[in-house]
Design a protein around this motif. Structure first.
Motif, PDB file in Angstrom:
ATOM      1  N   SER A 198     -44.332 -18.032  81.165  1.00 48.86           N
ATOM      2  CA  SER A 198     -42.926 -17.657  81.414  1.00 48.86           C
ATOM      3  C   SER A 198     -42.506 -17.899  82.857  1.00 48.86           C
ATOM      4  CB  SER A 198     -42.711 -16.174  81.100  1.00 48.86           C
ATOM      5  OG  SER A 198     -43.025 -15.923  79.772  1.00 48.86           O
ATOM      6  N   SER A 204     -38.010 -17.703  76.441  1.00 47.44           N
ATOM      7  CA  SER A 204     -38.051 -18.218  75.058  1.00 47.44           C
ATOM      8  C   SER A 204     -38.039 -19.739  75.065  1.00 47.44           C
ATOM      9  CB  SER A 204     -36.846 -17.700  74.270  1.00 47.44           C
ATOM     10  OG  SER A 204     -36.956 -16.310  74.073  1.00 47.44           O
ATOM     11  N   ALA A 206     -39.485 -22.205  76.309  1.00 50.54           N
ATOM     12  CA  ALA A 206     -40.728 -22.410  77.062  1.00 50.54           C
ATOM     13  C   ALA A 206     -40.973 -23.853  77.496  1.00 50.54           C
ATOM     14  CB  ALA A 206     -41.910 -21.908  76.238  1.00 50.54           C
ATOM     15  N   THR A 230     -48.496 -10.397  82.677  1.00 52.42           N
ATOM     16  CA  THR A 230     -49.393  -9.278  82.370  1.00 52.42           C
ATOM     17  C   THR A 230     -50.737  -9.529  83.047  1.00 52.42           C
ATOM     18  OG1 THR A 230     -48.327  -9.026  80.225  1.00 52.42           O
ATOM     19  CG2 THR A 230     -50.497  -8.020  80.467  1.00 52.42           C
ATOM     20  N   LYS A 251     -44.481 -33.065  76.434  1.00 50.29           N
ATOM     21  CA  LYS A 251     -45.742 -33.821  76.488  1.00 50.29           C
ATOM     22  C   LYS A 251     -46.180 -34.135  77.912  1.00 50.29           C
ATOM     23  CE  LYS A 251     -46.065 -35.591  71.881  1.00 50.29           C
ATOM     24  NZ  LYS A 251     -45.098 -34.627  71.341  1.00 50.29           N
ATOM     25  N   PHE A 304     -48.467 -27.901  76.582  1.00 47.20           N
ATOM     26  CA  PHE A 304     -47.545 -27.163  75.721  1.00 47.20           C
ATOM     27  C   PHE A 304     -48.176 -26.875  74.359  1.00 47.20           C
ATOM     28  CE2 PHE A 304     -43.804 -26.306  73.065  1.00 47.20           C
ATOM     29  CZ  PHE A 304     -43.258 -25.283  73.815  1.00 47.20           C
ATOM     30  N   MET A 308     -48.712 -23.189  72.652  1.00 47.88           N
ATOM     31  CA  MET A 308     -48.239 -22.813  71.316  1.00 47.88           C
ATOM     32  C   MET A 308     -49.391 -22.379  70.413  1.00 47.88           C
ATOM     33  SD  MET A 308     -44.958 -22.941  71.193  1.00 47.88           S
ATOM     34  CE  MET A 308     -44.908 -22.336  72.855  1.00 47.88           C
ATOM     35  N   LEU A 311     -50.694 -19.058  71.645  1.00 47.21           N
ATOM     36  CA  LEU A 311     -49.763 -17.962  71.350  1.00 47.21           C
ATOM     37  C   LEU A 311     -49.785 -17.569  69.875  1.00 47.21           C
ATOM     38  CD1 LEU A 311     -46.784 -18.843  73.691  1.00 47.21           C
ATOM     39  CD2 LEU A 311     -47.937 -16.623  73.589  1.00 47.21           C
ATOM     40  N   ARG A 315     -50.153 -13.721  69.101  1.00 42.57           N
ATOM     41  CA  ARG A 315     -49.170 -12.944  68.322  1.00 42.57           C
ATOM     42  C   ARG A 315     -49.850 -12.029  67.320  1.00 42.57           C
ATOM     43  NH1 ARG A 315     -45.152 -18.208  68.503  1.00 42.57           N
ATOM     44  NH2 ARG A 315     -44.456 -17.772  70.645  1.00 42.57           N
ATOM     45  N   TYR A 434     -42.336  -9.677  74.252  1.00 41.01           N
ATOM     46  CA  TYR A 434     -43.328 -10.625  74.808  1.00 41.01           C
ATOM     47  C   TYR A 434     -44.104 -11.377  73.722  1.00 41.01           C
ATOM     48  CZ  TYR A 434     -46.751  -6.584  75.183  1.00 41.01           C
ATOM     49  OH  TYR A 434     -47.568  -5.517  74.996  1.00 41.01           O
ATOM     50  N   GLU A 435     -44.745 -12.434  74.197  1.00 42.59           N
ATOM     51  CA  GLU A 435     -45.433 -13.410  73.323  1.00 42.59           C
ATOM     52  C   GLU A 435     -44.501 -13.949  72.233  1.00 42.59           C
ATOM     53  OE1 GLU A 435     -49.533 -13.155  72.572  1.00 42.59           O
ATOM     54  OE2 GLU A 435     -49.924 -11.952  74.355  1.00 42.59           O
ATOM     55  N   GLY A 436     -43.255 -14.134  72.637  1.00 45.14           N
ATOM     56  CA  GLY A 436     -42.228 -14.653  71.733  1.00 45.14           C
ATOM     57  C   GLY A 436     -41.388 -13.515  71.190  1.00 45.14           C
ATOM     58  N   ARG A 447     -38.462 -22.421  60.560  1.00 48.64           N
ATOM     59  CA  ARG A 447     -38.881 -23.841  60.573  1.00 48.64           C
ATOM     60  C   ARG A 447     -39.999 -24.078  59.563  1.00 48.64           C
ATOM     61  NH1 ARG A 447     -39.143 -25.481  67.002  1.00 48.64           N
ATOM     62  NH2 ARG A 447     -36.892 -25.537  67.352  1.00 48.64           N
TER      63      ARG A 447
HETATM   64  N1  CAA Z   1     -48.790 -25.758  67.567  1.00 49.37           N
HETATM   65  C1  CAA Z   1     -48.857 -27.000  68.043  1.00 49.37           C
HETATM   66  N2  CAA Z   1     -47.803 -27.673  68.542  1.00 49.37           N
HETATM   67  C2  CAA Z   1     -46.632 -27.032  68.526  1.00 49.37           C
HETATM   68  C3  CAA Z   1     -46.477 -25.739  68.030  1.00 49.37           C
HETATM   69  C4  CAA Z   1     -47.627 -25.092  67.530  1.00 49.37           C
HETATM   70  N3  CAA Z   1     -47.584 -23.857  67.054  1.00 49.37           N
HETATM   71  N4  CAA Z   1     -45.175 -25.380  68.147  1.00 49.37           N
HETATM   72  C5  CAA Z   1     -44.546 -26.430  68.694  1.00 49.37           C
HETATM   73  N5  CAA Z   1     -45.429 -27.424  68.927  1.00 49.37           N
HETATM   74  C6  CAA Z   1     -45.143 -28.749  69.490  1.00 49.37           C
HETATM   75  C7  CAA Z   1     -44.054 -29.411  68.649  1.00 49.37           C
HETATM   76  O1  CAA Z   1     -44.603 -30.070  67.542  1.00 49.37           O
HETATM   77  C8  CAA Z   1     -43.401 -30.350  69.624  1.00 49.37           C
HETATM   78  O2  CAA Z   1     -44.164 -31.523  69.720  1.00 49.37           O
HETATM   79  P1  CAA Z   1     -43.532 -32.898  69.122  1.00 49.37           P
HETATM   80  O3  CAA Z   1     -42.370 -33.198  69.992  1.00 49.37           O
HETATM   81  O4  CAA Z   1     -44.657 -33.864  69.215  1.00 49.37           O
HETATM   82  O5  CAA Z   1     -43.137 -32.592  67.711  1.00 49.37           O
HETATM   83  C9  CAA Z   1     -43.532 -29.635  70.964  1.00 49.37           C
HETATM   84  O6  CAA Z   1     -44.580 -28.666  70.794  1.00 49.37           O
HETATM   85  C10 CAA Z   1     -42.253 -28.949  71.345  1.00 49.37           C
HETATM   86  O7  CAA Z   1     -41.969 -28.022  70.327  1.00 49.37           O
HETATM   87  P2  CAA Z   1     -40.504 -27.685  69.830  1.00 49.37           P
HETATM   88  O8  CAA Z   1     -39.676 -28.911  69.727  1.00 49.37           O
HETATM   89  O9  CAA Z   1     -40.639 -26.850  68.603  1.00 49.37           O
HETATM   90  O10 CAA Z   1     -39.984 -26.814  71.055  1.00 49.37           O
HETATM   91  P3  CAA Z   1     -38.741 -25.881  71.170  1.00 49.37           P
HETATM   92  O11 CAA Z   1     -38.139 -26.098  72.510  1.00 49.37           O
HETATM   93  O12 CAA Z   1     -37.833 -26.020  69.991  1.00 49.37           O
HETATM   94  O13 CAA Z   1     -39.370 -24.389  71.238  1.00 49.37           O
HETATM   95  C11 CAA Z   1     -40.385 -22.383  70.507  1.00 49.37           C
HETATM   96  C12 CAA Z   1     -40.183 -23.872  70.264  1.00 49.37           C
HETATM   97  C13 CAA Z   1     -41.079 -21.896  69.242  1.00 49.37           C
HETATM   98  C14 CAA Z   1     -39.089 -21.624  70.686  1.00 49.37           C
HETATM   99  C15 CAA Z   1     -41.316 -22.186  71.747  1.00 49.37           C
HETATM  100  O14 CAA Z   1     -40.692 -22.621  72.919  1.00 49.37           O
HETATM  101  C16 CAA Z   1     -41.776 -20.760  71.923  1.00 49.37           C
HETATM  102  O15 CAA Z   1     -42.706 -20.333  71.254  1.00 49.37           O
HETATM  103  N6  CAA Z   1     -41.139 -19.984  72.845  1.00 49.37           N
HETATM  104  C17 CAA Z   1     -41.597 -18.649  73.165  1.00 49.37           C
HETATM  105  C18 CAA Z   1     -42.591 -18.670  74.273  1.00 49.37           C
HETATM  106  C19 CAA Z   1     -43.445 -17.437  74.318  1.00 49.37           C
HETATM  107  O16 CAA Z   1     -43.929 -16.966  73.305  1.00 49.37           O
HETATM  108  N7  CAA Z   1     -43.680 -16.935  75.519  1.00 49.37           N
HETATM  109  C20 CAA Z   1     -44.554 -15.829  75.672  1.00 49.37           C
HETATM  110  C21 CAA Z   1     -45.098 -15.809  77.068  1.00 49.37           C
HETATM  111  S1  CAA Z   1     -46.758 -15.287  77.172  1.00 49.37           S
HETATM  112  C22 CAA Z   1     -46.726 -13.600  77.165  1.00 49.37           C
HETATM  113  O17 CAA Z   1     -45.750 -12.966  76.888  1.00 49.37           O
HETATM  114  C23 CAA Z   1     -48.038 -12.980  77.456  1.00 49.37           C
HETATM  115  C24 CAA Z   1     -47.944 -11.592  77.894  1.00 49.37           C
HETATM  116  O18 CAA Z   1     -47.750 -11.343  79.049  1.00 49.37           O
HETATM  117  C25 CAA Z   1     -48.202 -10.489  76.951  1.00 49.37           C
END
Ligand code: CAA
Length: 451
Positions: A198, A204, A206, A230, A251, A304, A308, A311, A315, A434-436, A447
């Motif tokens: 983050s 979100s 990311a 954290t 990428k 990235f 993902m 995460l 989750r 957090y964590e999405g 999706r």
């Molecule tokens: N596994 C593998 N690859 C993945 C994936 C997954 N689960 N999800 C997405 N990807 C890949 C996609 O395939 C894409 O690649 P291609 O272009 O080759 O297809 C690339 O990653 C980009 O993905 P998206 O186009 O889906 O990206 P997006 O901008 O639409 O965002 C999202 C997707 C799900 C919203 C993502 O950005 C997300 O999860 N956001 C939330 C972030 C998050 O959880 N942050 C938490 C911070 S950590 C934390 O909180 C820890 C703590 O302190 C407790």
């Protein structure tokens, strides 16, 4: 429904019975093996889900049908009990004061590490406990019932940092970093990790990483700022996501192992939070930090995908934390309803309270099943992206709802610190963020179901 059972033992469980009733091999058993639907329709009082077959010879049997069980193993129950005992003896004393003074639960984390709870799923080859994800869910629930500030530290170290390193790190990285992380200590000092994705403008969203990692040949030059981290000040090791090549978008993102002690790493002020106040949440900034090439995890541009994939497992940890907050609040509301009298009887005898408790118990059970299913999928090599998001969104919304209702059951007492439920309510909120966020989980779920 074809199958051949030459020797079958099955364990039907009568609905409501505590212990499975073992039936011996018989001709009937074999018939039932060949025609399992007959078994269910002939003995409708046997719960289908608790029927467990131990086949010696089975051909073409649909395994999910026969092998679904809602029973924990002896080992799981032991781990659950160990975590429950730990929570009550080590985390409960002082939990209100730690929350009040935002005191990081270092002593509790060190003891958790001694018990093997900081590297639960890591292979013993790297100092871990070699347990499964189901065990992790059970332990997270028990610790979170009492102190979610302890459990978030445990969750980040286990399912984001250690899992990410074990799954995608190379041998040298694992030996150097994973082994002490899984043990939660190095040379007798606390040794844990943090996950730095983050940013001020990339929560979100990311993929919008502003932190840069410029390729300088044999090292990367890291610059930028990370938010809401954290374990920010207590961690020794950070997994940092940063943009190496903007033109490549997601990428062009890489992930690096960065040591907090390196020059150019600055830990910002501790955030003053609504809940999980014992956990140390900081912003971390990087100014011309030299990161050796060997500290990049995976191939160039893997960052990235790493985030993902990691995460998705994280989750499950946060869903279990939410489950624990919900069940902790519910258990307190249940106990209180049996003691507190109003209108001449214990409040549990009022239907208004009974219905609240019934709804709480039902939503908690649904959350638990979602958490365990996601964990089971992870343990069995099945894609758990969808189920972990479902578990997280449902369990976190349940935690918020249940803890709010638990305060309501307590009335005025629920609004003061001594009764714990106000803290659980404050702690619950972060599990929706957090964590999405819940909204991000709904993006992932929609999706998956619409593709
Ligand atoms: N596994 C593998 N690859 C993945 C994936 C997954 N689960 N999800 C997405 N990807 C890949 C996609 O395939 C894409 O690649 P291609 O272009 O080759 O297809 C690339 O990653 C980009 O993905 P998206 O186009 O889906 O990206 P997006 O901008 O639409 O965002 C999202 C997707 C799900 C919203 C993502 O950005 C997300 O999860 N956001 C939330 C972030 C998050 O959880 N942050 C938490 C911070 S950590 C934390 O909180 C820890 C703590 O302190 C407790």
């Amino acid at each position: 429904m074809q199958g051949l059972g030459l020797f079958i033992v099955f364990l039907p469980q009568r609905r409501g019975d505590a212990a499975p009733l073992r039936l011996r091999v018989s001709a009937v058993n074999c018939i039932c093996c060949l025609f399992p639907h007959l078994l269910i329709s002939t003995f409708p009082h046997f719960s289908r889900t608790s029927v467990s077959f131990s086949p010696i010879f089975l051909l073409d049997l649909p395994h999910n049908y026969y092998h679904m069980q809602f029973q924990l193993s002896e080992e799981h129950l032991m781990i659950q009990k160990a975590a429950r005992d730990f929570a009550n003896t080590e985390c409960l004393p002082g939990v209100i004061e730690r929350d009040e003074h935002q005191k990081f639960p270092k002593e509790q984390i060190m003891k958790l590490a001694e018990l093997g709870f900081m590297g639960m799923m890591v292979s013993p080859d790297y100092g871990g406990s070699g347990m499964d994800t189901v065990s992790y869910v059970l332990a997270m629930e028990e610790i979170s019932k009492v102190d979610a500030s302890v459990s978030v530290c445990m969750s980040v170290n286990n399912s984001l940092v250690s899992w990410g390193l074990e799954a995608f790190g190379n041998e040298e990285q694992k030996k150097k970093y994973l082994t002490p992380l899984a043990q939660g200590q190095k040379d007798g000092e606390l040794y844990i990790g943090a996950f730095l994705l983050s940013e001020p403008e990339a929560g979100s969203d990311a993929t919008s990483q502003r932190t840069t990692a410029e390729d300088k040949g044999d090292y990367y030059l890291l610059n930028g700022i990370k938010n809401w981290i954290t374990n920010g000040s207590s961690a020794s090791v950070y997994l940092v996501m940063a943009q190496t090549d903007v033109a490549k978008g997601p990428k062009g993102i890489n992930v690096f192992i960065v040591e907090k002690a390196w020059p150019g790493v600055t830990v910002g002020a501790k955030e003053n939070k609504l809940g999980i106040r014992g956990s140390d949440t900081h912003s971390i900034s990087f100014t011309d930090v030299k990161v050796p090439k060997e500290n990049r995890i995976g191939a160039d541009g893997f960052g990235f995908t790493f985030a993902m994939k990691t995460l998705s497992g994280g989750r499950i940890g946060i869903a279990s934390q939410a489950l624990g907050i919900a069940s902790g609040a519910y258990e307190r509301a249940l106990a209180y309803s049996k003691q507190r009298k109003a209108f001449g009887k214990e409040i549990m005898h009022h239907q208004a309270i009974q219905f609240k408790l019934a709804d709480m118990a039902t939503r908690i059970e649904a959350s638990r099943l979602l958490c365990l299913k996601a964990a089971w999928e992870k343990d069995n090599g099945i894609d758990y992206t969808l189920s972990s998001s479902m578990a997280k969104v449902y369990a976190s919304e349940t935690a918020m709802w249940v803890s709010t209702e638990a305060v309501q059951v307590h009335g005025g007492y629920g609004y003061v610190k001594e009764f714990h439920v106000e803290r659980l309510m404050r702690d619950a909120k972060i599990t929706q963020i957090y964590e999405g966020t819940s909204e991000v989980q709904r993006i992932v779920i929609s999706r998956a179901i619409l593709k």
